[in-house]
Scaffold this active site. Structure first.
Site, PDB file in Angstrom:
ATOM      1  N   HIS A 142       0.835  -1.202   0.000  1.00 58.10           N
ATOM      2  CA  HIS A 142       0.000   0.000   0.000  1.00 58.10           C
ATOM      3  C   HIS A 142       0.871   1.253   0.000  1.00 58.10           C
ATOM      4  O   HIS A 142       2.080   1.189   0.216  1.00 58.10           O
ATOM      5  CB  HIS A 142      -0.945   0.018   1.205  1.00 58.10           C
ATOM      6  CG  HIS A 142      -2.101  -0.929   1.075  1.00 58.10           C
ATOM      7  ND1 HIS A 142      -2.022  -2.241   1.465  1.00 58.10           N
ATOM      8  CD2 HIS A 142      -3.354  -0.748   0.590  1.00 58.10           C
ATOM      9  CE1 HIS A 142      -3.180  -2.842   1.229  1.00 58.10           C
ATOM     10  NE2 HIS A 142      -4.005  -1.964   0.691  1.00 58.10           N
ATOM     11  N   LYS A 146      -0.605   4.932   4.480  1.00 60.46           N
ATOM     12  CA  LYS A 146      -1.467   3.987   5.197  1.00 60.46           C
ATOM     13  C   LYS A 146      -0.899   3.720   6.584  1.00 60.46           C
ATOM     14  O   LYS A 146       0.290   3.421   6.728  1.00 60.46           O
ATOM     15  CB  LYS A 146      -1.601   2.684   4.409  1.00 60.46           C
ATOM     16  CG  LYS A 146      -2.608   1.706   5.018  1.00 60.46           C
ATOM     17  CD  LYS A 146      -2.846   0.535   4.089  1.00 60.46           C
ATOM     18  CE  LYS A 146      -3.820  -0.479   4.681  1.00 60.46           C
ATOM     19  NZ  LYS A 146      -5.155   0.101   4.941  1.00 60.46           N
TER      20      LYS A 146
END
Length: 255
Positions: A142, A146
């Protein structure tokens, strides 16, 4: 045409959902909920669910875990179905969703992508055939903004695979602190954070002299927006209960 109340409407995902809905003819956003209260997309915005005086058919929540409790209370009081797409919820909040779902239809999943949930079903089938013979590892990637790791989707995939194995495995997250051989009763889960990666998930089945890999890559956040909208339309008219993408996928497969 279904009327949507969008919680978290001024956030990144909220704005994307609003844009996707504008391109559809089967639904419309009639109001939003957001702490700042500013109308940015042509519909009224309320700072709290209790302030909303606009009639709707379903809620889509892509906000913040702190906003969950008042939203669930509002949904239950108004008997308004709700799609809970906010991530990073605690175990207690997940249990609260299960409890409220006995009095109102709720849709909850760790990932709103149709492709990810198809990946999960494929992984379950693979694990049912290969479990016990192949080592299983999950890698998720990600963007660098995040906060939580591993992702809720990685854990959802691990849980789905574990459910079909004869013996429930343990999850290993931090292999560098261990100086021992890998055991058969484990699933390794690895998190990568960097750049602007929207979301990548890979399930590795490693056997003797062969490897099977199942993977999914999200190219934009629109896949999650589209999934939440489809879930909202699916939820309208359903009886009380807790639904997930598996229910939506099964419904689409039966059409």
């Amino acid at each position: 045409m279904k009327r949507i109340l969008l919680s978290g409407c001024n956030g990144k995902m909220g704005r994307i959902i609003a844009g996707c809905v504008r391109e559809r003819r089967d639904c419309t956003i009639v109001a939003g909920i957001d702490p700042c209260g500013r109308p940015l997309d042509g519909f009224p915005v309320f700072t709290a669910p209790s302030d909303c005086a606009v009639e709707a058919d379903v809620i889509i929540d892509f906000s913040h875990p702190d906003a969950l409790e008042p939203l669930l209370q509002y949904a239950a009081a108004a008997h308004l179905p709700a799609v809970i797409a906010t991530t990073g919820l605690s175990q207690a909040q997940t249990e609260q969703i299960r409890k409220i779902s006995t009095s109102v239809p709720l849709f909850f999943t760790a990932n709103m992508s149709l492709g990810v949930n198809l990946l999960m079903e494929l992984a379950k089938k693979a694990a049912a055939v290969l479990g016990g013979q192949f080592d299983i590892e999950i890698i998720e990637k990600h963007h660098n903004q995040k906060i939580d790791a591993p992702s809720g989707t990685a854990l959802m995939l691990a849980d789905a695979v574990s459910d079909v194995l004869e013996k429930r495995p343990k999850y290993v997250y931090d292999r560098h602190v261990m100086r021992e051989k890998r055991t058969k009763d484990e699933i390794g889960i690895h998190a990568v954070r960097g750049g602007t990666i929207v979301g990548e998930h890979e399930i590795l089945f490693a056997g003797r002299d062969e490897v099977l890999t199942l993977s999914h890559t999200a190219m934009s956040k629109e896949v999650f927006a589209t999934g939440s909208i489809n879930a909202a339309l699916f939820l309208c008219g359903r009886p009380n209960g807790l639904y997930n993408m598996g229910d939506l996928v099964s419904g689409m497969a039966g059409q």
